[in-house]
Design a protein around this motif. Sequence first.
Motif, PDB file in Angstrom:
ATOM      1  N   THR A  11      75.065  99.669  61.297  1.00 34.28           N
ATOM      2  CA  THR A  11      74.111 100.746  62.228  1.00 34.28           C
ATOM      3  C   THR A  11      73.298  99.754  63.237  1.00 34.28           C
ATOM      4  O   THR A  11      72.433  99.153  62.470  1.00 34.28           O
ATOM      5  CB  THR A  11      73.357 101.884  61.654  1.00 34.28           C
ATOM      6  N   SER A  12      73.584  99.871  64.413  1.00 32.04           N
ATOM      7  CA  SER A  12      72.707  99.250  65.358  1.00 32.04           C
ATOM      8  C   SER A  12      71.718 100.110  66.543  1.00 32.04           C
ATOM      9  O   SER A  12      72.606 101.164  66.768  1.00 32.04           O
ATOM     10  CB  SER A  12      73.447  98.177  66.020  1.00 32.04           C
ATOM     11  N   LEU A  13      70.608  99.647  66.916  1.00 30.16           N
ATOM     12  CA  LEU A  13      70.138 100.300  67.600  1.00 30.16           C
ATOM     13  C   LEU A  13      69.322  99.679  68.699  1.00 30.16           C
ATOM     14  O   LEU A  13      68.425  98.932  68.258  1.00 30.16           O
ATOM     15  CB  LEU A  13      68.969 101.388  66.839  1.00 30.16           C
ATOM     16  N   GLY A  14      69.703  99.967  70.162  1.00 31.35           N
ATOM     17  CA  GLY A  14      69.154  99.077  71.066  1.00 31.35           C
ATOM     18  C   GLY A  14      69.624  97.766  71.270  1.00 31.35           C
ATOM     19  O   GLY A  14      68.796  97.119  72.013  1.00 31.35           O
ATOM     20  N   VAL A  15      70.575  97.202  70.497  1.00 23.73           N
ATOM     21  CA  VAL A  15      71.054  96.169  70.669  1.00 23.73           C
ATOM     22  C   VAL A  15      72.442  95.983  70.868  1.00 23.73           C
ATOM     23  O   VAL A  15      73.107  97.015  70.542  1.00 23.73           O
ATOM     24  CB  VAL A  15      70.742  95.089  69.296  1.00 23.73           C
ATOM     25  N   SER A  16      72.983  95.043  71.138  1.00 28.44           N
ATOM     26  CA  SER A  16      74.397  94.856  71.527  1.00 28.44           C
ATOM     27  C   SER A  16      75.042  94.042  70.574  1.00 28.44           C
ATOM     28  O   SER A  16      74.667  92.731  70.477  1.00 28.44           O
ATOM     29  CB  SER A  16      75.017  94.622  72.973  1.00 28.44           C
ATOM     30  N   ASP A  18      78.266  91.772  68.689  1.00 33.43           N
ATOM     31  CA  ASP A  18      79.585  91.474  68.759  1.00 33.43           C
ATOM     32  C   ASP A  18      80.536  91.866  67.956  1.00 33.43           C
ATOM     33  O   ASP A  18      80.079  92.482  66.800  1.00 33.43           O
ATOM     34  CB  ASP A  18      79.679  89.767  68.429  1.00 33.43           C
ATOM     35  N   GLN A  19      81.994  92.215  68.214  1.00 35.26           N
ATOM     36  CA  GLN A  19      82.596  93.077  67.377  1.00 35.26           C
ATOM     37  C   GLN A  19      82.972  92.249  66.153  1.00 35.26           C
ATOM     38  O   GLN A  19      83.405  93.062  65.101  1.00 35.26           O
ATOM     39  CB  GLN A  19      84.165  93.022  67.971  1.00 35.26           C
ATOM     40  N   ILE A  79      74.170  88.978  67.797  1.00 36.24           N
ATOM     41  CA  ILE A  79      73.684  90.041  68.685  1.00 36.24           C
ATOM     42  C   ILE A  79      73.704  89.382  70.005  1.00 36.24           C
ATOM     43  O   ILE A  79      73.415  88.194  70.245  1.00 36.24           O
ATOM     44  CB  ILE A  79      72.065  90.097  68.307  1.00 36.24           C
ATOM     45  N   ILE A  80      74.270  90.214  71.033  1.00 38.57           N
ATOM     46  CA  ILE A  80      74.641  89.433  72.346  1.00 38.57           C
ATOM     47  C   ILE A  80      73.112  89.988  73.352  1.00 38.57           C
ATOM     48  O   ILE A  80      72.935  91.159  73.423  1.00 38.57           O
ATOM     49  CB  ILE A  80      75.732  90.138  72.643  1.00 38.57           C
ATOM     50  N   SER A  81      72.958  89.207  74.134  1.00 41.63           N
ATOM     51  CA  SER A  81      71.786  89.437  75.080  1.00 41.63           C
ATOM     52  C   SER A  81      71.941  88.910  76.390  1.00 41.63           C
ATOM     53  O   SER A  81      72.511  87.738  76.380  1.00 41.63           O
ATOM     54  CB  SER A  81      70.193  89.038  74.400  1.00 41.63           C
ATOM     55  N   GLY A  82      71.550  89.567  77.544  1.00 42.44           N
ATOM     56  CA  GLY A  82      71.821  88.900  79.076  1.00 42.44           C
ATOM     57  C   GLY A  82      73.243  89.262  79.327  1.00 42.44           C
ATOM     58  O   GLY A  82      73.973  89.840  78.562  1.00 42.44           O
ATOM     59  N   PHE A  83      73.342  88.927  80.536  1.00 42.63           N
ATOM     60  CA  PHE A  83      74.471  89.132  81.333  1.00 42.63           C
ATOM     61  C   PHE A  83      75.150  87.724  81.906  1.00 42.63           C
ATOM     62  O   PHE A  83      74.344  86.946  82.458  1.00 42.63           O
ATOM     63  CB  PHE A  83      74.522  90.344  82.124  1.00 42.63           C
ATOM     64  N   GLY A  84      76.615  87.668  81.995  1.00 43.74           N
ATOM     65  CA  GLY A  84      76.982  86.642  82.748  1.00 43.74           C
ATOM     66  C   GLY A  84      76.701  85.277  82.273  1.00 43.74           C
ATOM     67  O   GLY A  84      76.618  85.054  81.052  1.00 43.74           O
ATOM     68  N   PRO A  85      76.150  84.399  83.169  1.00 42.08           N
ATOM     69  CA  PRO A  85      75.555  83.019  82.891  1.00 42.08           C
ATOM     70  C   PRO A  85      74.596  83.144  81.862  1.00 42.08           C
ATOM     71  O   PRO A  85      74.166  81.993  81.377  1.00 42.08           O
ATOM     72  CB  PRO A  85      75.569  82.280  84.163  1.00 42.08           C
TER      73      PRO A  85
END
Length: 273
Positions: A11-16, A18-19, A79-85
């Motif tokens: 269970t994750s809350l407020g974070v993205s 990885d699969q 945990i993935i943060s940020g977008f693109g580069p």
Amino acid sequence: NEKFQLGISITSLGVSLDQNFQLLSMPDGNKLILGEFHELPAKQEIHGNQIKVKRQFTCNARASSPGTLEIAPTIRIAIISGFGPFRQISRHDIKARGLPLPVLPLPEAERPPSFTGAIGQFNLQVEVVPADVAVGDLVTVTTTIRGNGYLAPVTAISVPPAPNFRVYPAKPISTPEEGSIAFEQILVPQSTSATVIPLVAFSFFDPAEGIYKTVSKGPFPITFHAQKKAPADTIYRPGASKEPSAQRTARKIIQNQVNREKRPFSVTIAITA
């Protein structure tokens, strides 16, 4: 060796996340055998301005030795943060809450002599073909076990030795059904006194009821008819349509030679396979 389902939820809350994730610190194969994990549909909820995601995984498992089995894996997530580069991945090891699993030994009391280690719920089917025979004919006994459970230790189910029968060992045969096994055995009646094939029995432990069970089929009566014999003067002659061209050519050459020489001759034919 009772099959059960092992479930893991993240269970994750407020974070993205990885699969993919790694499952670490699980009991080794001498204590716990795991099947392939399958992911169930994820569940999402809104908590304030954050998204709560619950991912669930399940697999078939069985414990291979008695005692208390401590299942407390470490799960390595990303945990993935940020977008693109500016996208970044950070890995973290999270210790799951331990699950003590008591594994009971199989009871010694009332264990059937024919029990070989099957655990679960099963049924037995036996087919005898043919049931109308002559002395010396081959009788095929096919035994099939179907159900849900652990069948790996079962290497043969067979008809026991019986008077007036020649009994050959049972051999496993393939079956298209998952969770089932089948065996084939050949019996040869040696006299008309062999009128009954003994029953076939199979024993297993039913963990739902906590008892040993034995299922059986038979005995199987057989009847006899007279042995059919071909007349002594009957000679097999293959049909013209089925005679290979090489044989037809050889036959014509021999016939022509006979017609020319008009004297007795002999022909030897060797058949090899």
